[in-house]
Design an enzyme around this catalytic site. Structure first.
Site, PDB file in Angstrom:
ATOM      1  N   ASP A   1       0.867  -1.184   0.000  1.00 36.37           N
ATOM      2  CA  ASP A   1       0.000   0.000   0.000  1.00 36.37           C
ATOM      3  C   ASP A   1       0.899   1.228   0.000  1.00 36.37           C
ATOM      4  OD1 ASP A   1      -2.896  -0.896   0.476  1.00 36.37           O
ATOM      5  OD2 ASP A   1      -1.844  -2.001   2.041  1.00 36.37           O
TER       6      ASP A   1
ATOM      7  N   ARG B   1       4.098   2.740   3.027  1.00 36.18           N
ATOM      8  CA  ARG B   1       4.858   1.783   3.837  1.00 36.18           C
ATOM      9  C   ARG B   1       6.357   2.045   3.770  1.00 36.18           C
ATOM     10  NH1 ARG B   1       0.147   1.224   6.016  1.00 36.18           N
ATOM     11  NH2 ARG B   1      -1.274  -0.232   4.973  1.00 36.18           N
TER      12      ARG B   1
ATOM     13  N   ARG C   1      -7.374  10.459   1.472  1.00 35.88           N
ATOM     14  CA  ARG C   1      -6.869   9.416   0.568  1.00 35.88           C
ATOM     15  C   ARG C   1      -7.606   9.458  -0.773  1.00 35.88           C
ATOM     16  NH1 ARG C   1      -7.556   4.036   3.929  1.00 35.88           N
ATOM     17  NH2 ARG C   1      -6.478   3.099   2.153  1.00 35.88           N
TER      18      ARG C   1
ATOM     19  N   HIS D   1     -11.052  -1.360   9.451  1.00 34.35           N
ATOM     20  CA  HIS D   1      -9.948  -1.965  10.206  1.00 34.35           C
ATOM     21  C   HIS D   1     -10.426  -2.389  11.595  1.00 34.35           C
ATOM     22  CE1 HIS D   1      -7.630   0.288   7.174  1.00 34.35           C
ATOM     23  NE2 HIS D   1      -6.712  -0.630   7.360  1.00 34.35           N
TER      24      HIS D   1
ATOM     25  N   ASP E   1      -9.808  -7.111   0.511  1.00 33.46           N
ATOM     26  CA  ASP E   1      -9.015  -6.316   1.438  1.00 33.46           C
ATOM     27  C   ASP E   1      -8.433  -7.286   2.471  1.00 33.46           C
ATOM     28  OD1 ASP E   1      -7.881  -4.100   2.659  1.00 33.46           O
ATOM     29  OD2 ASP E   1      -9.746  -2.957   2.750  1.00 33.46           O
TER      30      ASP E   1
END
Length: 354
Positions: free
Chosen positions: A69, A77, A138, A181, A252
């Site tokens: 990502d 990352r 984002r 998440h 995901d």
């Protein structure tokens, strides 16, 4: 179908900046299709390239997907030595698809220099709910029109730079409040409302030949009131039928709490593949092993269709055959040079201008 090919339907995380013997054995023995990398797997570009070289020694016929990502903004990352792009919302505000293309081309070239071949980007979500923190900046913008033109430019930029794009998070995470998440978000819109807004950037991504679309952990009432999209046959059928999308659909991260708090790793893995996922993804090696073992058991018990699994493997192998004909190990001394380029400062200057 050959059961050895089932491993191609998994992407696994690994623990550190080197790959352990146990991780190597699992990937090699089970023909695992790819690896996802996080911050804990990165110290510098040379180390990253060495890690990728070592992972790719475990390949069978074609190289593994080496994924990350690396969106820019707050989701990245790899930080040191990589160009630190602003958020996609800030890039979108420039209203220049050309700049979006150039930024993503550079981003891809940097990833490609280190052996990363798949980026879970761009976000096709629309920041239509200002209280939505998980997507927020984002997204490229707050309207379908703003997002779709930048999505197309981003995909072209990534592909031109030598990295496969993955459009996410289908069917659109931008009008939710909960973060998948940690919890399961719900979308209450009608199909007509989805078609008029959320689906438009994904249609553009499909037409822009995105090789991957990521299915989100959302319950979308208009599609399936009972199951999150990642586990819903109705959601995968909707994506295939609505967008006429023929390429790879990936879940995901299956360890996100939206799914993991409601289903066991074992049952969710089987449900996702049975529903229509081509690849299921896990951030940890241990959970990938559990999922893989449960899928192999489900095949033996005839709970999963071998014909369906064979079609998934073919989609994965067709992609690898087209883009990864062979793997040439990265020559480490050249990596740092490839990440130092005048174009990086030029594009950052352009993006910084008012």
């Amino acid at each position: 179908m050959n059961l050895f090919e089932v491993g191609q339907l998994f992407i696994t995380g690994i623990e550190g900046i080197t790959i352990t013997e146990e991780e190597k054995k699992f990937i090699l023995d089970n023909n695992i299709g790819g690896v996802i990398l996080f911050k804990q797997n990165y110290s510098d570009p040379g180390q990253l390239a060495e890690l990728v070289n070592e992972i790719q020694t475990l390949r069978d016929e074609y190289p593994l997907f080496i994924s990350v990502d690396q969106e820019g903004g707050r989701v990245k990352r790899f930080q040191s030595h990589f160009t630190q792009f602003p958020s996609m919302y800030d890039i979108g505000k420039k209203d220049s698809p050309k700049l979006t293309f150039e930024a993503h081309k550079i981003l891809a070239e940097e990833l490609n220099a280190c052996g990363v071949n798949l980026n879970f980007s761009p976000c096709c979500d629309i920041w239509s709910n200002p209280k939505n923190a998980v997507i927020g900046d984002r997204a490229f913008g707050t309207t379908a029109e703003d997002v779709e033109k930048h999505v197309s430019a981003a995909i072209r930029g990534l592909h031109t730079g030598g990295v496969l794009a993955c459009a996410k998070h289908f069917p659109g995470h931008g009008n939710t409040l909960k973060d998948s998440h940690y919890d399961l978000p719900f979308v209450k819109k009608t199909l007509e409302e989805l078609r008029e807004e959320e689906l438009i950037p994904f249609q553009k991504a499909s037409k822009s030949r995105s090789e991957f679309i990521m299915m989100a952990h959302l319950v979308v009432d208009a599609i399936d009131k009972e199951h999150p999209c990642t586990l819903s046959k109705k959601a995968y059928d909707f994506l295939r039928d609505e967008l006429k999308y023929k390429k790879i659909i990936i879940t995901d991260d299956m360890e996100m709490k939206a799914v993991a708090d409601r289903y066991t790793i074992e049952e969710a893995a089987v449900m996702a593949l049975d529903a229509g996922a081509d690849i299921i993804m896990y951030r940890s090696f241990e959970k990938t092993k559990l999922a893989y073992e449960s899928v192999m058991q489900a095949i033996k018990e005839q709970k999963l269709s071998r014909t369906d699994l064979d079609a998934k493997v073919k989609r994965v192998m067709n992609c690898k055959r087209k883009f990864f004909k062979e793997y040439k190990p990265i020559y480490i001394p050249t990596v740092s040079k490839m990440l130092k380029d005048d174009r990086q400062s030029e594009i950052l200057d352009k993006l910084a201008q008012g």
